[in-house]
Design a protein around this motif. Sequence first.
Motif, PDB file in Angstrom:
ATOM      1  N   LEU A 105       0.679  -1.420   0.198  1.00  0.00           N
ATOM      2  CA  LEU A 105       0.043  -0.473  -0.033  1.00  0.00           C
ATOM      3  C   LEU A 105       1.056   1.001   0.332  1.00  0.00           C
ATOM      4  O   LEU A 105       0.878   2.232  -0.542  1.00  0.00           O
ATOM      5  CB  LEU A 105      -0.904  -0.096   1.073  1.00  0.00           C
ATOM      6  CG  LEU A 105      -2.543  -1.208   1.145  1.00  0.00           C
ATOM      7  CD1 LEU A 105      -2.768  -0.291   2.713  1.00  0.00           C
ATOM      8  CD2 LEU A 105      -3.243  -0.393  -0.001  1.00  0.00           C
ATOM      9  N   ALA A 106       2.043   1.634   0.721  1.00  0.00           N
ATOM     10  CA  ALA A 106       3.035   2.256   0.813  1.00  0.00           C
ATOM     11  C   ALA A 106       3.430   2.717  -0.312  1.00  0.00           C
ATOM     12  O   ALA A 106       3.725   4.112  -0.730  1.00  0.00           O
ATOM     13  CB  ALA A 106       3.727   2.360   1.914  1.00  0.00           C
ATOM     14  N   ILE A 107       4.176   1.673  -0.739  1.00  0.00           N
ATOM     15  CA  ILE A 107       4.201   1.988  -2.085  1.00  0.00           C
ATOM     16  C   ILE A 107       3.742   2.236  -3.399  1.00  0.00           C
ATOM     17  O   ILE A 107       4.224   3.236  -4.312  1.00  0.00           O
ATOM     18  CB  ILE A 107       4.942   0.185  -2.804  1.00  0.00           C
ATOM     19  CG1 ILE A 107       6.155   0.160  -2.099  1.00  0.00           C
ATOM     20  CG2 ILE A 107       5.819   0.413  -4.445  1.00  0.00           C
ATOM     21  CD1 ILE A 107       6.623  -1.626  -1.720  1.00  0.00           C
ATOM     22  N   ARG A 108       2.378   2.071  -3.246  1.00  0.00           N
ATOM     23  CA  ARG A 108       1.869   2.029  -4.411  1.00  0.00           C
ATOM     24  C   ARG A 108       0.400   3.398  -4.337  1.00  0.00           C
ATOM     25  O   ARG A 108       0.734   4.127  -5.419  1.00  0.00           O
ATOM     26  CB  ARG A 108       0.086   1.096  -4.810  1.00  0.00           C
ATOM     27  CG  ARG A 108       1.173   0.172  -4.874  1.00  0.00           C
ATOM     28  CD  ARG A 108      -0.231  -1.851  -5.498  1.00  0.00           C
ATOM     29  NE  ARG A 108       0.337  -2.597  -5.996  1.00  0.00           N
ATOM     30  CZ  ARG A 108      -0.560  -3.125  -6.192  1.00  0.00           C
ATOM     31  NH1 ARG A 108      -1.667  -3.075  -6.131  1.00  0.00           N
ATOM     32  NH2 ARG A 108      -0.212  -5.138  -7.183  1.00  0.00           N
ATOM     33  N   ASN A 109       1.123   3.615  -2.996  1.00  0.00           N
ATOM     34  CA  ASN A 109       0.355   5.456  -3.200  1.00  0.00           C
ATOM     35  C   ASN A 109       1.204   6.471  -3.096  1.00  0.00           C
ATOM     36  O   ASN A 109       0.670   7.587  -3.247  1.00  0.00           O
ATOM     37  CB  ASN A 109       0.188   5.805  -1.217  1.00  0.00           C
ATOM     38  CG  ASN A 109      -0.690   4.765  -0.756  1.00  0.00           C
ATOM     39  OD1 ASN A 109      -1.973   4.645  -1.160  1.00  0.00           O
ATOM     40  ND2 ASN A 109      -1.281   4.831   0.668  1.00  0.00           N
ATOM     41  N   HIS A 110       2.943   6.158  -3.721  1.00  0.00           N
ATOM     42  CA  HIS A 110       3.433   6.874  -4.068  1.00  0.00           C
ATOM     43  C   HIS A 110       3.855   6.153  -5.244  1.00  0.00           C
ATOM     44  O   HIS A 110       5.510   6.845  -6.047  1.00  0.00           O
ATOM     45  CB  HIS A 110       4.930   7.039  -3.246  1.00  0.00           C
ATOM     46  CG  HIS A 110       4.900   7.767  -1.549  1.00  0.00           C
ATOM     47  ND1 HIS A 110       4.465   8.705  -1.657  1.00  0.00           N
ATOM     48  CD2 HIS A 110       4.139   6.844  -0.677  1.00  0.00           C
ATOM     49  CE1 HIS A 110       3.928   9.314  -0.657  1.00  0.00           C
ATOM     50  NE2 HIS A 110       3.878   8.228   0.462  1.00  0.00           N
ATOM     51  N   GLY A 111       2.811   5.910  -6.012  1.00  0.00           N
ATOM     52  CA  GLY A 111       3.189   5.371  -7.411  1.00  0.00           C
ATOM     53  C   GLY A 111       4.787   4.226  -7.881  1.00  0.00           C
ATOM     54  O   GLY A 111       4.946   4.366  -8.991  1.00  0.00           O
ATOM     55  N   GLY A 112       4.351   3.453  -6.737  1.00  0.00           N
ATOM     56  CA  GLY A 112       5.911   2.307  -7.263  1.00  0.00           C
ATOM     57  C   GLY A 112       5.387   1.292  -7.582  1.00  0.00           C
ATOM     58  O   GLY A 112       3.826   1.577  -7.675  1.00  0.00           O
ATOM     59  N   MET A 113       6.594   0.829  -8.646  1.00  0.00           N
ATOM     60  CA  MET A 113       5.874  -0.666  -8.924  1.00  0.00           C
ATOM     61  C   MET A 113       6.397  -1.430  -7.728  1.00  0.00           C
ATOM     62  O   MET A 113       7.501  -1.932  -8.257  1.00  0.00           O
ATOM     63  CB  MET A 113       5.934  -1.055 -10.310  1.00  0.00           C
ATOM     64  CG  MET A 113       5.747  -2.135 -10.474  1.00  0.00           C
ATOM     65  SD  MET A 113       6.342  -2.357 -13.043  1.00  0.00           S
ATOM     66  CE  MET A 113       8.179  -3.090 -11.915  1.00  0.00           C
ATOM     67  N   VAL A 114       5.463  -2.367  -7.626  1.00  0.00           N
ATOM     68  CA  VAL A 114       6.252  -3.946  -6.407  1.00  0.00           C
ATOM     69  C   VAL A 114       7.114  -4.862  -7.683  1.00  0.00           C
ATOM     70  O   VAL A 114       6.096  -5.278  -8.857  1.00  0.00           O
ATOM     71  CB  VAL A 114       5.116  -4.963  -6.239  1.00  0.00           C
ATOM     72  CG1 VAL A 114       5.775  -6.218  -5.190  1.00  0.00           C
ATOM     73  CG2 VAL A 114       4.610  -3.657  -4.607  1.00  0.00           C
ATOM     74  N   PHE A 126      10.599   2.958  -8.707  1.00  0.00           N
ATOM     75  CA  PHE A 126      10.002   4.153  -8.945  1.00  0.00           C
ATOM     76  C   PHE A 126      10.200   5.175 -10.664  1.00  0.00           C
ATOM     77  O   PHE A 126      11.311   4.932 -10.527  1.00  0.00           O
ATOM     78  CB  PHE A 126      10.220   5.056  -7.611  1.00  0.00           C
ATOM     79  CG  PHE A 126       9.617   4.575  -6.597  1.00  0.00           C
ATOM     80  CD1 PHE A 126       7.825   4.991  -6.131  1.00  0.00           C
ATOM     81  CD2 PHE A 126      10.149   3.927  -6.131  1.00  0.00           C
ATOM     82  CE1 PHE A 126       7.855   4.381  -4.920  1.00  0.00           C
ATOM     83  CE2 PHE A 126      10.016   3.046  -4.739  1.00  0.00           C
ATOM     84  CZ  PHE A 126       8.523   3.556  -3.979  1.00  0.00           C
ATOM     85  N   GLY A 127       9.690   5.531 -10.942  1.00  0.00           N
ATOM     86  CA  GLY A 127      10.107   6.133 -12.276  1.00  0.00           C
ATOM     87  C   GLY A 127       9.711   5.742 -13.428  1.00  0.00           C
ATOM     88  O   GLY A 127      10.056   6.414 -14.664  1.00  0.00           O
ATOM     89  N   LEU A 128       9.285   3.865 -13.538  1.00  0.00           N
ATOM     90  CA  LEU A 128       9.030   3.385 -14.982  1.00  0.00           C
ATOM     91  C   LEU A 128       8.337   4.065 -16.070  1.00  0.00           C
ATOM     92  O   LEU A 128       8.839   3.933 -16.734  1.00  0.00           O
ATOM     93  CB  LEU A 128       8.999   1.970 -14.705  1.00  0.00           C
ATOM     94  CG  LEU A 128       9.741   1.288 -14.134  1.00  0.00           C
ATOM     95  CD1 LEU A 128       9.482  -0.360 -14.005  1.00  0.00           C
ATOM     96  CD2 LEU A 128      11.042   1.230 -15.306  1.00  0.00           C
ATOM     97  N   ASP A 129       7.252   5.311 -15.544  1.00  0.00           N
ATOM     98  CA  ASP A 129       6.438   5.503 -16.361  1.00  0.00           C
ATOM     99  C   ASP A 129       6.756   7.055 -16.672  1.00  0.00           C
ATOM    100  O   ASP A 129       6.687   6.869 -18.077  1.00  0.00           O
ATOM    101  CB  ASP A 129       4.840   5.770 -15.552  1.00  0.00           C
ATOM    102  CG  ASP A 129       4.344   3.864 -15.762  1.00  0.00           C
ATOM    103  OD1 ASP A 129       4.850   3.030 -16.536  1.00  0.00           O
ATOM    104  OD2 ASP A 129       3.753   3.456 -14.235  1.00  0.00           O
ATOM    105  N   ASP A 130       7.142   7.426 -15.696  1.00  0.00           N
ATOM    106  CA  ASP A 130       7.247   9.448 -15.794  1.00  0.00           C
ATOM    107  C   ASP A 130       8.812   9.331 -15.406  1.00  0.00           C
ATOM    108  O   ASP A 130       8.871  10.538 -16.122  1.00  0.00           O
ATOM    109  CB  ASP A 130       6.226   9.950 -15.295  1.00  0.00           C
ATOM    110  CG  ASP A 130       7.037   9.319 -13.531  1.00  0.00           C
ATOM    111  OD1 ASP A 130       7.827   8.544 -13.379  1.00  0.00           O
ATOM    112  OD2 ASP A 130       6.099  10.364 -12.801  1.00  0.00           O
ATOM    113  N   GLY A 131       9.668   8.148 -15.980  1.00  0.00           N
ATOM    114  CA  GLY A 131      11.220   8.493 -15.902  1.00  0.00           C
ATOM    115  C   GLY A 131      11.371   9.285 -15.337  1.00  0.00           C
ATOM    116  O   GLY A 131      11.049   8.517 -13.976  1.00  0.00           O
TER     117      GLY A 131
END
Length: 247
Positions: A105-114, A126-131
């Motif tokens: 939940l914490a990871i996804r709340n900040h746009g991260g990918m598990v 973090f950053g795969l989608d928005d560089g």
Amino acid sequence: YYDVRLDASRPDELGRVADSINDMAQGLMLRERIRDAFGRFVNPQVAEEFIAKHAVAGNEVKLGGRRCRVAVLLSDLRDFTALSEDLEPEALTSLLNGYFGEMVLAIRNHGGMVDKFMGDAVMAVFGLDDGEQNSAAAAVAAALEMRHRLELFNQSQRDQGRPTLSSGIGIHFGQVVAGYIGSADRLEFTVIGPTVNLAARLESETKPPHPPLLFSADVAERAAGVAEIRPVGSTQLKGVSGEVALY
């Protein structure tokens, strides 16, 4: 809404159209179920992209990937081996699932990918989608929320007379190769490269006297403003040439 069915009993063109619409709706419902199930084993965005590019479009799956600059977060539990020896398998599984649920939940709340679970460790990107934009700051913010959620989780564990957990988190920002790794028969979407290795080395340093959250200078300079950042010192990390500054 895909489970709605039209009356296709008419023996004319309208009946055949209704039957075709029902078939189409059934196919769409099956696709949604596959996407939902697949998204429980990999990141939902990866599942959606895979289904769109390969399952629907019919394109061949190609191994390999693309280079990109991301923040990699590695979190691992401390002294978990000893704890696992004292718990029954069912209790151990329940403990891990509850813990991982809070961390995800914490990871996804900040746009991260598990990216993956490795025993009692979790790796996130973090950053795969928005560089590169704000990925390091997002990783640090996620790590802080993970620490907070762990405190609340442990409090709940104590209230129920159950064992508590402690963790260490390491974060590094840099270049990785992101894509499908494995073979034509068995593959996974992941990121690989020295950035992942350095994040793992940083995580291994999160033991006293060091704090439980450590990151590199590349992360520190990009995460200013997320939290109060302070230097911890420099150290030689296994497999890394030269000393690495810790924050």
